[in-house]
Design a protein around this motif. Structure first.
Motif, mmCIF file in Angstrom:
data_model
loop_
_atom_site.group_PDB
_atom_site.id
_atom_site.type_symbol
_atom_site.label_atom_id
_atom_site.label_comp_id
_atom_site.label_asym_id
_atom_site.label_seq_id
_atom_site.Cartn_x
_atom_site.Cartn_y
_atom_site.Cartn_z
ATOM 1 N N ASP A 41 0.870 -1.179 0.000
ATOM 2 C CA ASP A 41 0.000 0.000 0.000
ATOM 3 C C ASP A 41 0.904 1.226 0.000
ATOM 4 O O ASP A 41 0.843 2.060 0.883
ATOM 5 C CB ASP A 41 -0.927 -0.015 1.219
ATOM 6 C CG ASP A 41 -1.991 1.074 1.153
ATOM 7 O OD1 ASP A 41 -2.285 1.563 0.046
ATOM 8 O OD2 ASP A 41 -2.524 1.428 2.211
ATOM 9 N N TRP A 43 3.720 3.568 -2.949
ATOM 10 C CA TRP A 43 3.681 4.200 -4.265
ATOM 11 C C TRP A 43 3.265 3.160 -5.291
ATOM 12 O O TRP A 43 3.944 2.163 -5.483
ATOM 13 C CB TRP A 43 5.040 4.791 -4.638
ATOM 14 C CG TRP A 43 5.445 5.920 -3.757
ATOM 15 C CD1 TRP A 43 6.364 5.898 -2.764
ATOM 16 C CD2 TRP A 43 4.922 7.244 -3.785
ATOM 17 N NE1 TRP A 43 6.450 7.121 -2.160
ATOM 18 C CE2 TRP A 43 5.564 7.976 -2.770
ATOM 19 C CE3 TRP A 43 3.953 7.885 -4.563
ATOM 20 C CZ2 TRP A 43 5.280 9.303 -2.527
ATOM 21 C CZ3 TRP A 43 3.675 9.217 -4.313
ATOM 22 C CH2 TRP A 43 4.340 9.907 -3.311
ATOM 23 N N LYS A 44 2.138 3.398 -5.938
ATOM 24 C CA LYS A 44 1.586 2.422 -6.875
ATOM 25 C C LYS A 44 2.549 2.119 -8.018
ATOM 26 O O LYS A 44 2.617 0.989 -8.487
ATOM 27 C CB LYS A 44 0.235 2.890 -7.420
ATOM 28 C CG LYS A 44 -0.789 3.275 -6.356
ATOM 29 C CD LYS A 44 -0.926 2.263 -5.239
ATOM 30 C CE LYS A 44 -1.865 2.766 -4.160
ATOM 31 N NZ LYS A 44 -1.448 2.429 -2.817
ATOM 32 N N SER A 45 3.313 3.102 -8.430
ATOM 33 C CA SER A 45 4.261 2.893 -9.527
ATOM 34 C C SER A 45 5.391 1.938 -9.135
ATOM 35 O O SER A 45 6.131 1.476 -9.998
ATOM 36 C CB SER A 45 4.843 4.225 -9.985
ATOM 37 O OG SER A 45 5.541 4.852 -8.919
ATOM 38 N N TYR A 47 4.808 -0.954 -7.216
ATOM 39 C CA TYR A 47 4.284 -2.295 -6.923
ATOM 40 C C TYR A 47 4.982 -3.376 -7.751
ATOM 41 O O TYR A 47 5.495 -4.351 -7.206
ATOM 42 C CB TYR A 47 2.782 -2.376 -7.213
ATOM 43 C CG TYR A 47 1.860 -1.887 -6.134
ATOM 44 C CD1 TYR A 47 2.241 -0.951 -5.182
ATOM 45 C CD2 TYR A 47 0.551 -2.343 -6.080
ATOM 46 C CE1 TYR A 47 1.359 -0.496 -4.209
ATOM 47 C CE2 TYR A 47 -0.338 -1.897 -5.118
ATOM 48 C CZ TYR A 47 0.071 -0.980 -4.193
ATOM 49 O OH TYR A 47 -0.812 -0.533 -3.237
ATOM 50 N N ALA A 68 -2.118 -6.573 -2.683
ATOM 51 C CA ALA A 68 -1.894 -5.248 -3.266
ATOM 52 C C ALA A 68 -3.175 -4.441 -3.123
ATOM 53 O O ALA A 68 -4.224 -4.824 -3.649
ATOM 54 C CB ALA A 68 -1.500 -5.377 -4.726
ATOM 55 N N ASN A 70 -5.615 -0.951 -3.417
ATOM 56 C CA ASN A 70 -5.935 0.145 -4.347
ATOM 57 C C ASN A 70 -5.546 -0.166 -5.791
ATOM 58 O O ASN A 70 -4.970 0.668 -6.477
ATOM 59 C CB ASN A 70 -5.266 1.441 -3.898
ATOM 60 C CG ASN A 70 -5.605 1.803 -2.474
ATOM 61 O OD1 ASN A 70 -4.723 1.818 -1.619
ATOM 62 N ND2 ASN A 70 -6.856 2.058 -2.188
ATOM 63 N N VAL A 71 -5.873 -1.369 -6.250
ATOM 64 C CA VAL A 71 -5.485 -1.739 -7.606
ATOM 65 C C VAL A 71 -6.399 -1.155 -8.680
ATOM 66 O O VAL A 71 -6.059 -1.186 -9.854
ATOM 67 C CB VAL A 71 -5.369 -3.272 -7.777
ATOM 68 C CG1 VAL A 71 -4.279 -3.826 -6.876
ATOM 69 C CG2 VAL A 71 -6.687 -3.980 -7.536
ATOM 70 N N VAL A 76 -3.224 0.076 -10.741
ATOM 71 C CA VAL A 76 -1.893 -0.440 -11.081
ATOM 72 C C VAL A 76 -2.054 -1.495 -12.176
ATOM 73 O O VAL A 76 -1.833 -2.681 -11.957
ATOM 74 C CB VAL A 76 -1.170 -1.023 -9.840
ATOM 75 C CG1 VAL A 76 -0.648 0.066 -8.945
ATOM 76 C CG2 VAL A 76 -2.072 -1.960 -9.052
ATOM 77 N N TYR A 79 0.856 -4.027 -12.877
ATOM 78 C CA TYR A 79 1.010 -5.002 -11.791
ATOM 79 C C TYR A 79 -0.065 -6.094 -11.904
ATOM 80 O O TYR A 79 0.233 -7.286 -11.858
ATOM 81 C CB TYR A 79 0.921 -4.304 -10.432
ATOM 82 C CG TYR A 79 0.901 -5.275 -9.281
ATOM 83 C CD1 TYR A 79 2.088 -5.729 -8.725
ATOM 84 C CD2 TYR A 79 -0.302 -5.771 -8.777
ATOM 85 C CE1 TYR A 79 2.083 -6.656 -7.680
ATOM 86 C CE2 TYR A 79 -0.314 -6.686 -7.746
ATOM 87 C CZ TYR A 79 0.875 -7.128 -7.200
ATOM 88 O OH TYR A 79 0.858 -8.050 -6.187
ATOM 89 N N ASP A 104 -13.253 0.204 -5.471
ATOM 90 C CA ASP A 104 -11.819 -0.065 -5.533
ATOM 91 C C ASP A 104 -11.637 -1.541 -5.208
ATOM 92 O O ASP A 104 -12.612 -2.287 -5.133
ATOM 93 C CB ASP A 104 -11.059 0.825 -4.546
ATOM 94 C CG ASP A 104 -9.562 0.886 -4.838
ATOM 95 O OD1 ASP A 104 -9.110 0.261 -5.822
ATOM 96 O OD2 ASP A 104 -8.850 1.550 -4.080
#
Length: 116
Positions: A41, A43-45, A47, A68, A70-71, A76, A79, A104
């Motif tokens: 949870d 920085w999404k970048s 993952y 993971a 907040n996909v 993301v 990912y 989400d």
């Protein structure tokens, strides 16, 4: 919660920059198969980069679970595509609904390496 459960000697929460976590694990526990549960949870970048780094360094063992968050929002897609199409992961999406926010979800993936 961990102390109350009596598991303080078995659970370590590591907080810090995700790029430093693998080296931390290598120096502390010898990373080979050291992660049972990974909750992402951050920085999404990062993952996908962080998951691949952990796998490349032997940080997961058969049965390790990666969650993971907040996909969907902010999302993301790279990912999600990777874990869903990889022969090394069995992945399931779980939608999270909050009436005050857009839908989400979480992607829960179990590491099942195709080559041992």
């Amino acid at each position: 919660i961990i102390a109350h459960s009596g598991l303080s000697d078995r659970i370590e929460i590591i907080v810090g920059d995700s790029g430093d976590i693998v080296s931390h694990l290598e120096s502390r526990v010898g990373i080979v198969g050291g992660v049972d549960l990974l909750f992402m949870d951050h920085w999404k970048s990062h993952y996908l980069r962080d998951l691949k780094t952990l796998v490349e360094h032997g940080g997961l063992h058969p049965g390790s679970v990666v969650v993971a968050d907040n996909v969907v929002l902010p999302g993301v897609p790279e990912y999600v595509k990777f874990v869903r199409n990889s022969l090394d992961f069995k992945s399931t999406f779980y939608e999270v609904r909050d009436p005050t926010r857009p839908p989400d979800g979480m992607e829960v993936s179990t590491f099942r390496p195709s080559t041992l």
